[in-house]
Design a protein around this motif. Structure first.
Motif, PDB file in Angstrom:
ATOM      1  N   ASN A  53       0.824  -1.212   0.000  1.00 48.42           N
ATOM      2  CA  ASN A  53       0.000   0.000   0.000  1.00 48.42           C
ATOM      3  C   ASN A  53       0.860   1.264   0.000  1.00 48.42           C
ATOM      4  O   ASN A  53       0.537   2.247  -0.678  1.00 48.42           O
ATOM      5  N   MET A  54       1.942   1.248   0.764  1.00 52.41           N
ATOM      6  CA  MET A  54       2.834   2.405   0.802  1.00 52.41           C
ATOM      7  C   MET A  54       3.514   2.631  -0.550  1.00 52.41           C
ATOM      8  O   MET A  54       3.870   3.753  -0.900  1.00 52.41           O
ATOM      9  N   MET A  55       3.673   1.565  -1.309  1.00 50.82           N
ATOM     10  CA  MET A  55       4.302   1.643  -2.631  1.00 50.82           C
ATOM     11  C   MET A  55       3.269   1.852  -3.730  1.00 50.82           C
ATOM     12  O   MET A  55       3.586   1.711  -4.916  1.00 50.82           O
ATOM     13  N   GLY A  56       2.025   2.199  -3.352  1.00 52.18           N
ATOM     14  CA  GLY A  56       0.900   2.187  -4.272  1.00 52.18           C
ATOM     15  C   GLY A  56       1.133   2.830  -5.627  1.00 52.18           C
ATOM     16  O   GLY A  56       0.922   2.201  -6.667  1.00 52.18           O
ATOM     17  N   TYR A  57       1.552   4.093  -5.635  1.00 50.91           N
ATOM     18  CA  TYR A  57       1.740   4.801  -6.908  1.00 50.91           C
ATOM     19  C   TYR A  57       2.834   4.141  -7.741  1.00 50.91           C
ATOM     20  O   TYR A  57       2.672   3.915  -8.950  1.00 50.91           O
ATOM     21  N   TYR A  58       3.937   3.810  -7.105  1.00 50.57           N
ATOM     22  CA  TYR A  58       5.032   3.151  -7.816  1.00 50.57           C
ATOM     23  C   TYR A  58       4.555   1.844  -8.455  1.00 50.57           C
ATOM     24  O   TYR A  58       4.883   1.540  -9.608  1.00 50.57           O
ATOM     25  N   ARG A  59       3.780   1.072  -7.700  1.00 52.03           N
ATOM     26  CA  ARG A  59       3.359  -0.237  -8.184  1.00 52.03           C
ATOM     27  C   ARG A  59       2.343  -0.115  -9.318  1.00 52.03           C
ATOM     28  O   ARG A  59       2.373  -0.894 -10.270  1.00 52.03           O
ATOM     29  N   LEU A  60       1.448   0.863  -9.235  1.00 51.95           N
ATOM     30  CA  LEU A  60       0.492   1.057 -10.321  1.00 51.95           C
ATOM     31  C   LEU A  60       1.206   1.434 -11.614  1.00 51.95           C
ATOM     32  O   LEU A  60       0.878   0.920 -12.691  1.00 51.95           O
ATOM     33  N   VAL A  61       2.188   2.335 -11.523  1.00 55.17           N
ATOM     34  CA  VAL A  61       2.959   2.700 -12.712  1.00 55.17           C
ATOM     35  C   VAL A  61       3.709   1.482 -13.238  1.00 55.17           C
ATOM     36  O   VAL A  61       3.732   1.212 -14.449  1.00 55.17           O
ATOM     37  N   LEU A  62       4.313   0.720 -12.329  1.00 49.43           N
ATOM     38  CA  LEU A  62       5.085  -0.468 -12.700  1.00 49.43           C
ATOM     39  C   LEU A  62       4.256  -1.442 -13.542  1.00 49.43           C
ATOM     40  O   LEU A  62       4.699  -1.919 -14.594  1.00 49.43           O
ATOM     41  N   PHE A  63       3.027  -1.712 -13.071  1.00 48.15           N
ATOM     42  CA  PHE A  63       2.218  -2.718 -13.754  1.00 48.15           C
ATOM     43  C   PHE A  63       1.668  -2.230 -15.089  1.00 48.15           C
ATOM     44  O   PHE A  63       1.121  -3.033 -15.856  1.00 48.15           O
ATOM     45  N   GLY A  64       1.810  -0.947 -15.374  1.00 46.66           N
ATOM     46  CA  GLY A  64       1.377  -0.439 -16.667  1.00 46.66           C
ATOM     47  C   GLY A  64       2.499  -0.306 -17.679  1.00 46.66           C
ATOM     48  O   GLY A  64       2.267   0.096 -18.815  1.00 46.66           O
ATOM     49  N   THR A  65       3.735  -0.652 -17.276  1.00 49.02           N
ATOM     50  CA  THR A  65       4.877  -0.465 -18.171  1.00 49.02           C
ATOM     51  C   THR A  65       4.979  -1.579 -19.208  1.00 49.02           C
ATOM     52  O   THR A  65       4.583  -2.725 -18.958  1.00 49.02           O
ATOM     53  N   PRO A  66       5.521  -1.262 -20.383  1.00 50.34           N
ATOM     54  CA  PRO A  66       5.736  -2.299 -21.408  1.00 50.34           C
ATOM     55  C   PRO A  66       6.611  -3.446 -20.909  1.00 50.34           C
ATOM     56  O   PRO A  66       6.388  -4.602 -21.273  1.00 50.34           O
ATOM     57  N   TYR A  67       7.602  -3.124 -20.058  1.00 46.61           N
ATOM     58  CA  TYR A  67       8.503  -4.182 -19.600  1.00 46.61           C
ATOM     59  C   TYR A  67       7.779  -5.192 -18.716  1.00 46.61           C
ATOM     60  O   TYR A  67       8.025  -6.401 -18.819  1.00 46.61           O
ATOM     61  N   PHE A  68       6.864  -4.723 -17.849  1.00 47.93           N
ATOM     62  CA  PHE A  68       6.119  -5.691 -17.046  1.00 47.93           C
ATOM     63  C   PHE A  68       5.232  -6.556 -17.930  1.00 47.93           C
ATOM     64  O   PHE A  68       5.086  -7.754 -17.694  1.00 47.93           O
TER      65      PHE A  68
END
Length: 220
Positions: free
Chosen positions: A159-174
């Protein structure tokens, strides 16, 4: 009947979708006037939506500079990830002796769903969908070990990493490696190869910063 969304809710969803899909890059300015004109609303719902997004860490208000999409600090992310790795790798080791074939089958089914979403969902819907599926796969494994205090602690870190994780899961590399990482983990679980399971989970976590490398800001 479903209650119609307010202007504030519609603006909130629009801005958040643009940020997480890469339409608004981290650190970019968000104009109240341009947003209100584009969505044909007054300035009030735009301000309210931005305030809500600020509470989630997705945007920030800078005095005399205005509203901007929040930057992604690599230094901050790595500090969160250090704790994330400790918890996830420890839970992986502790859960392994208790994993059943049924659990592995459920993880596999969820991973197939993850790939389906990658192949079929529009870009703006991917971050939230992939985050939820990814976390369900991990929790299926971790919950095999009977310590809800540890899993709740991990959820707090997520939850504390929320913004980072949402961006991460939208990246082409993921989108490229997400399914593959989970598939390797699932194969290792089926083979009951503890060393391979740990290595697969470790590699999956190592890939996190690689997904975000192109959007990290320069830390001061």
């Amino acid at each position: 009947m479903k209650k119609p969304k307010t202007f504030t809710e519609l603006v909130y969803e629009d801005i958040k979708r643009d940020i997480l899909s890469g339409g608004i890059s981290p650190g970019s300015k968000i104009s109240l006037e341009d947003t209100a004109s584009r969505l044909d609303v007054s300035l009030t719902p735009v301000r309210e939506a931005l305030t809500k997004l600020q509470q989630e860490g997705i945007v920030q208000y800078i005095p005399r500079a205005g509203w901007r999409a929040s930057k992604l600090s690599k230094k901050t992310y790595l500090k969160y990830r250090e704790l994330q790795m400790v918890l996830e790798l420890t839970l992986t080791e502790l859960a392994l002796p208790h994993v059943t074939d049924e659990t592995i089958d459920k993880m596999d089914a969820a991973n197939q769903k993850l790939q389906y979403c990658i192949d079929h969902l529009p870009q703006e819907e991917l971050p939230q969908a992939l985050l939820q599926i990814n976390d369900s796969i991990h929790m299926m494994l971790f919950s095999c070990y009977d310590n809800e205090i540890m899993t709740k602690a991990l959820q707090s870190v997520w939850n504390m990493m929320g913004y980072y994780r949402l961006v991460l899961f939208g990246t082409p590399y993921f989108r490229e490696i997400g399914y593959k990482d989970h598939a390797q983990l699932i194969v290792a679980l089926r083979e009951k190869d503890a060393q391979a399971v740990y290595k697969a989970m470790e590699q999956h976590l190592v890939n996190g910063p690689l997904c975000l490398e192109d959007v990290f800001c320069e830390d001061e």
